[in-house]
Motif scaffolding. Sequence first.
Motif, PDB file in Angstrom:
ATOM      1  N   ILE A 110      26.810   4.941  66.339  1.00 25.73           N
ATOM      2  CA  ILE A 110      27.035   3.459  66.412  1.00 25.73           C
ATOM      3  C   ILE A 110      26.767   2.983  64.823  1.00 25.73           C
ATOM      4  O   ILE A 110      25.531   3.265  64.315  1.00 25.73           O
ATOM      5  N   VAL A 111      27.616   2.460  64.366  1.00 28.82           N
ATOM      6  CA  VAL A 111      27.570   1.718  63.087  1.00 28.82           C
ATOM      7  C   VAL A 111      27.348   0.289  62.949  1.00 28.82           C
ATOM      8  O   VAL A 111      27.966  -0.678  63.514  1.00 28.82           O
ATOM      9  N   PHE A 112      26.326   0.067  61.938  1.00 31.59           N
ATOM     10  CA  PHE A 112      25.867  -1.082  61.669  1.00 31.59           C
ATOM     11  C   PHE A 112      25.991  -1.671  60.281  1.00 31.59           C
ATOM     12  O   PHE A 112      25.902  -0.909  59.509  1.00 31.59           O
ATOM     13  N   GLY A 113      26.469  -2.854  60.181  1.00 29.56           N
ATOM     14  CA  GLY A 113      26.764  -3.388  58.822  1.00 29.56           C
ATOM     15  C   GLY A 113      25.587  -4.075  57.984  1.00 29.56           C
ATOM     16  O   GLY A 113      24.646  -3.919  58.444  1.00 29.56           O
ATOM     17  N   ARG A 114      26.061  -4.478  56.686  1.00 24.25           N
ATOM     18  CA  ARG A 114      25.098  -5.053  55.967  1.00 24.25           C
ATOM     19  C   ARG A 114      24.678  -6.238  56.551  1.00 24.25           C
ATOM     20  O   ARG A 114      25.171  -7.154  57.547  1.00 24.25           O
ATOM     21  N   GLU A 115      23.482  -6.772  56.308  1.00 26.00           N
ATOM     22  CA  GLU A 115      22.487  -8.031  56.777  1.00 26.00           C
ATOM     23  C   GLU A 115      23.238  -9.109  56.400  1.00 26.00           C
ATOM     24  O   GLU A 115      23.500 -10.159  57.367  1.00 26.00           O
ATOM     25  N   ASP A 116      23.966  -9.325  55.441  1.00 30.32           N
ATOM     26  CA  ASP A 116      24.563 -10.482  54.973  1.00 30.32           C
ATOM     27  C   ASP A 116      26.136 -10.753  55.512  1.00 30.32           C
ATOM     28  O   ASP A 116      26.355 -11.807  55.887  1.00 30.32           O
ATOM     29  N   ASP A 117      26.912  -9.761  55.483  1.00 33.06           N
ATOM     30  CA  ASP A 117      27.942  -9.889  55.767  1.00 33.06           C
ATOM     31  C   ASP A 117      28.835  -8.777  56.721  1.00 33.06           C
ATOM     32  O   ASP A 117      29.975  -8.819  57.092  1.00 33.06           O
ATOM     33  N   GLY A 118      27.797  -8.025  57.508  1.00 31.92           N
ATOM     34  CA  GLY A 118      28.280  -6.986  58.342  1.00 31.92           C
ATOM     35  C   GLY A 118      29.260  -5.917  57.605  1.00 31.92           C
ATOM     36  O   GLY A 118      29.058  -5.728  56.726  1.00 31.92           O
ATOM     37  N   LEU A 119      30.125  -5.366  58.895  1.00 26.90           N
ATOM     38  CA  LEU A 119      31.020  -4.464  58.330  1.00 26.90           C
ATOM     39  C   LEU A 119      32.351  -4.952  57.631  1.00 26.90           C
ATOM     40  O   LEU A 119      32.760  -6.068  58.544  1.00 26.90           O
ATOM     41  N   LYS A 120      32.963  -4.482  56.952  1.00 30.55           N
ATOM     42  CA  LYS A 120      34.211  -4.993  56.332  1.00 30.55           C
ATOM     43  C   LYS A 120      35.324  -4.294  57.350  1.00 30.55           C
ATOM     44  O   LYS A 120      35.066  -3.403  58.259  1.00 30.55           O
ATOM     45  N   ASN A 121      36.559  -5.118  57.199  1.00 34.76           N
ATOM     46  CA  ASN A 121      37.583  -4.671  58.379  1.00 34.76           C
ATOM     47  C   ASN A 121      37.866  -3.132  57.883  1.00 34.76           C
ATOM     48  O   ASN A 121      38.085  -2.313  58.892  1.00 34.76           O
ATOM     49  N   GLU A 122      37.903  -2.799  56.779  1.00 33.87           N
ATOM     50  CA  GLU A 122      38.136  -0.985  56.519  1.00 33.87           C
ATOM     51  C   GLU A 122      37.363  -0.249  57.270  1.00 33.87           C
ATOM     52  O   GLU A 122      37.466   0.850  57.668  1.00 33.87           O
TER      53      GLU A 122
END
Length: 234
Positions: A110-122
């Motif tokens: 389960i992949v979680f992104g950055r606190e400020d802008d989340g996961l990028k489209n790529e």
Amino acid sequence: MKTVVILVNPKYGGNLGAIARNMMNFDVEELRIVGTPEILDDEAYIRAVHAKNILNNAKFYSKLEDAISDIDFTVATTGAVCGDRNVNRVPITPRELAKKHSSISGTLGIVFGREDDGLKNEDVELCDILVSVPTSNKYPILNLSHAVSVILYEIYFESFSEDIPYDLNMKNASVDEKNALLRFFNEFVDRSKDVPDYRKDICKTIFKRIVGRAFISGKEANSLICVFKDKCSK
């Protein structure tokens, strides 16, 4: 099915500590971080409390591709949902993921992104599926550690076993048990000198509605039966 939490460039050690604690709550042991070990600061260990081993055993990667290279099924997470305007951003809910969890073999990442802008489209494109936690339109973005907690809880709850030390599935009261409870309560009301005659019928109706809404268990019903039965026998 083994579950792995993967964090992409997290910014705050406190969040990592809270995530480690969430992972321990829901029997997830492996943490992977796309980033550097410097993120594991004092605040991370303070917030982890008894889950410090998860931080100590965390694996670090320079890019997401490497972190998921041996993962059988990868789940991207997002708070930004675009409906069907962007096919990469059409998510399922954590509950839907949890229901499919048992049919997935191998390792679930389960992949979680950055606190400020989340996961990028790529980042999302590297994953098999997208999950989003339903939230209020007034404030849709969850704190990173809270999002981890919600998703891991749903998976854990769907797949929990008899190993849990308490019973979440209490046996509901049978029709006979509920009827007996209502019968003894009605007798208790009829004998009571504190309830005026004109209020007795409404008391009985209210209690019946309460029992119906409460989905009372057999143990609860029998405990109350003993109380009212004892009062009626005096």
